[in-house]
Design an enzyme around this catalytic site. Structure first.
Site, PDB file in Angstrom:
ATOM      1  N   ASP A  68      -7.324  -6.035   3.141  1.00  0.00           N
ATOM      2  CA  ASP A  68      -8.505  -5.667   2.374  1.00  0.00           C
ATOM      3  C   ASP A  68      -9.603  -5.420   3.399  1.00  0.00           C
ATOM      4  O   ASP A  68      -9.718  -6.169   4.371  1.00  0.00           O
ATOM      5  CB  ASP A  68      -8.912  -6.770   1.396  1.00  0.00           C
ATOM      6  CG  ASP A  68      -9.887  -6.239   0.343  1.00  0.00           C
ATOM      7  OD1 ASP A  68      -9.621  -5.163  -0.220  1.00  0.00           O
ATOM      8  OD2 ASP A  68     -10.912  -6.889   0.091  1.00  0.00           O
TER       9      ASP A  68
ATOM     10  N   SER B 148       0.862  -1.184   0.000  1.00  0.00           N
ATOM     11  CA  SER B 148       0.000   0.000   0.000  1.00  0.00           C
ATOM     12  C   SER B 148       0.898   1.234   0.000  1.00  0.00           C
ATOM     13  O   SER B 148       2.047   1.173   0.440  1.00  0.00           O
ATOM     14  CB  SER B 148      -0.866  -0.004   1.262  1.00  0.00           C
ATOM     15  OG  SER B 148      -1.519   1.233   1.426  1.00  0.00           O
TER      16      SER B 148
ATOM     17  N   TYR C  85     -17.370   5.071   4.586  1.00  0.00           N
ATOM     18  CA  TYR C  85     -18.672   4.985   5.254  1.00  0.00           C
ATOM     19  C   TYR C  85     -18.643   5.511   6.687  1.00  0.00           C
ATOM     20  O   TYR C  85     -19.628   5.352   7.414  1.00  0.00           O
ATOM     21  CB  TYR C  85     -19.163   3.525   5.247  1.00  0.00           C
ATOM     22  CG  TYR C  85     -19.381   2.969   3.857  1.00  0.00           C
ATOM     23  CD1 TYR C  85     -20.559   3.225   3.151  1.00  0.00           C
ATOM     24  CD2 TYR C  85     -18.407   2.191   3.244  1.00  0.00           C
ATOM     25  CE1 TYR C  85     -20.760   2.719   1.878  1.00  0.00           C
ATOM     26  CE2 TYR C  85     -18.595   1.683   1.962  1.00  0.00           C
ATOM     27  CZ  TYR C  85     -19.772   1.957   1.281  1.00  0.00           C
ATOM     28  OH  TYR C  85     -19.961   1.458   0.018  1.00  0.00           O
TER      29      TYR C  85
ATOM     30  N   LYS D 198      -1.143   6.077   6.418  1.00  0.00           N
ATOM     31  CA  LYS D 198      -1.851   5.750   7.651  1.00  0.00           C
ATOM     32  C   LYS D 198      -1.674   4.266   8.014  1.00  0.00           C
ATOM     33  O   LYS D 198      -1.478   3.908   9.168  1.00  0.00           O
ATOM     34  CB  LYS D 198      -3.336   6.088   7.457  1.00  0.00           C
ATOM     35  CG  LYS D 198      -4.173   5.967   8.698  1.00  0.00           C
ATOM     36  CD  LYS D 198      -5.551   6.569   8.456  1.00  0.00           C
ATOM     37  CE  LYS D 198      -6.513   6.145   9.517  1.00  0.00           C
ATOM     38  NZ  LYS D 198      -6.965   4.766   9.399  1.00  0.00           N
ATOM     39  N   LYS D 199      -1.721   3.393   7.007  1.00  0.00           N
ATOM     40  CA  LYS D 199      -1.542   1.960   7.253  1.00  0.00           C
ATOM     41  C   LYS D 199      -0.132   1.685   7.783  1.00  0.00           C
ATOM     42  O   LYS D 199       0.064   0.878   8.679  1.00  0.00           O
ATOM     43  CB  LYS D 199      -1.782   1.158   5.968  1.00  0.00           C
ATOM     44  CG  LYS D 199      -3.229   1.132   5.530  1.00  0.00           C
ATOM     45  CD  LYS D 199      -3.427   0.236   4.319  1.00  0.00           C
ATOM     46  CE  LYS D 199      -4.838   0.353   3.782  1.00  0.00           C
ATOM     47  NZ  LYS D 199      -5.103  -0.490   2.627  1.00  0.00           N
TER      48      LYS D 199
END
Length: 203
Positions: free
Chosen positions: A73, A8, A158, A12-13
């Site tokens: 994921d 990625s 979301y 942030k990850k």
């Protein structure tokens, strides 16, 4: 120092993983984002589950770089919709990553569903694959329910529609720090402490 590819470019990850390594006292692992390795073709995420897609990404990283690779994921699973949007979360409304359209469509689909049937969870599945073929797959869930209208300006996806269990606020009304402390990805990554510690011992 063992190099670990994080499949990625999401800073942030990387930070979340760094924090988990630090909290667990794991040293000897250098985290590399995709931008730090030779570019390779992005794998097609055509899995039916979060685990399928996480493994597709992690295996591709190992195959193209020869480095141990971690990938995740994630998405939103709504009970009333049999776990959907699920792996289709980012493209629920057709296009990819149109948060507003995705939220609008989901609200429309759930418009007449009563409060007691609005259970939902953010789900993250993380896969760690090593060059010698070892594979670890873990799942983190952040349970809650779906609101009837967006609330809050923080976060993405979301978040404005998701009210975590035990909270009066939406995920989009929480600070990034509050969210990271309880998030689905953090819960998943925390379960990889043992295999990551084993990887570090190879340094």
């Amino acid at each position: 120092m063992v190099k670990l590819l994080v499949a990625s470019n999401n800073a942030k990850k990387l930070k979340e993983l760094e924090k988990i390594l630090a909290d667990a006292g794991i040293e000897g692992i250098e985290l590399l984002p995709l931008s730090a390795v030779e570019p390779y073709p992005e794998p097609v995420e055509d899995g039916r589950t979060f685990a399928d897609n996480a493994l597709i990404k992690a295996r591709a990283g190992v195959q193209h770089t020869g480095l141990a690779t971690i990938a995740d994921d994630s998405g939103l699973a709504v009970e009333e919709l049999n776990g959907m949007p699920g792996v289709l979360s980012a493209r629920w409304s057709g296009g990819h990553g149109d948060d507003e359209a995705n939220n609008r469509l989901l609200l429309g689909q759930m418009a007449h569903v009563p409060a007691e049937r609005r259970a939902a969870a953010f789900v993250s599945v993380c896969a760690l694959v090593t060059p010698d073929g070892e594979e670890h797959v873990v799942e983190g869930r952040w349970p809650g329910s779906l609101l009837t209208a967006p609330q809050g300006e923080n976060g993405f996806g979301y978040d404005p529609l998701f009210q975590p269990e035990g909270e009066q606020r939406s995920a989009a009304e929480m600070t990034p720090e509050e969210k990271n402390a309880v998030s689905h990805r953090g819960r998943a990554l925390a379960q990889l402490r043992e295999p990551l510690a084993a990887l570090a011992r190879q340094a």
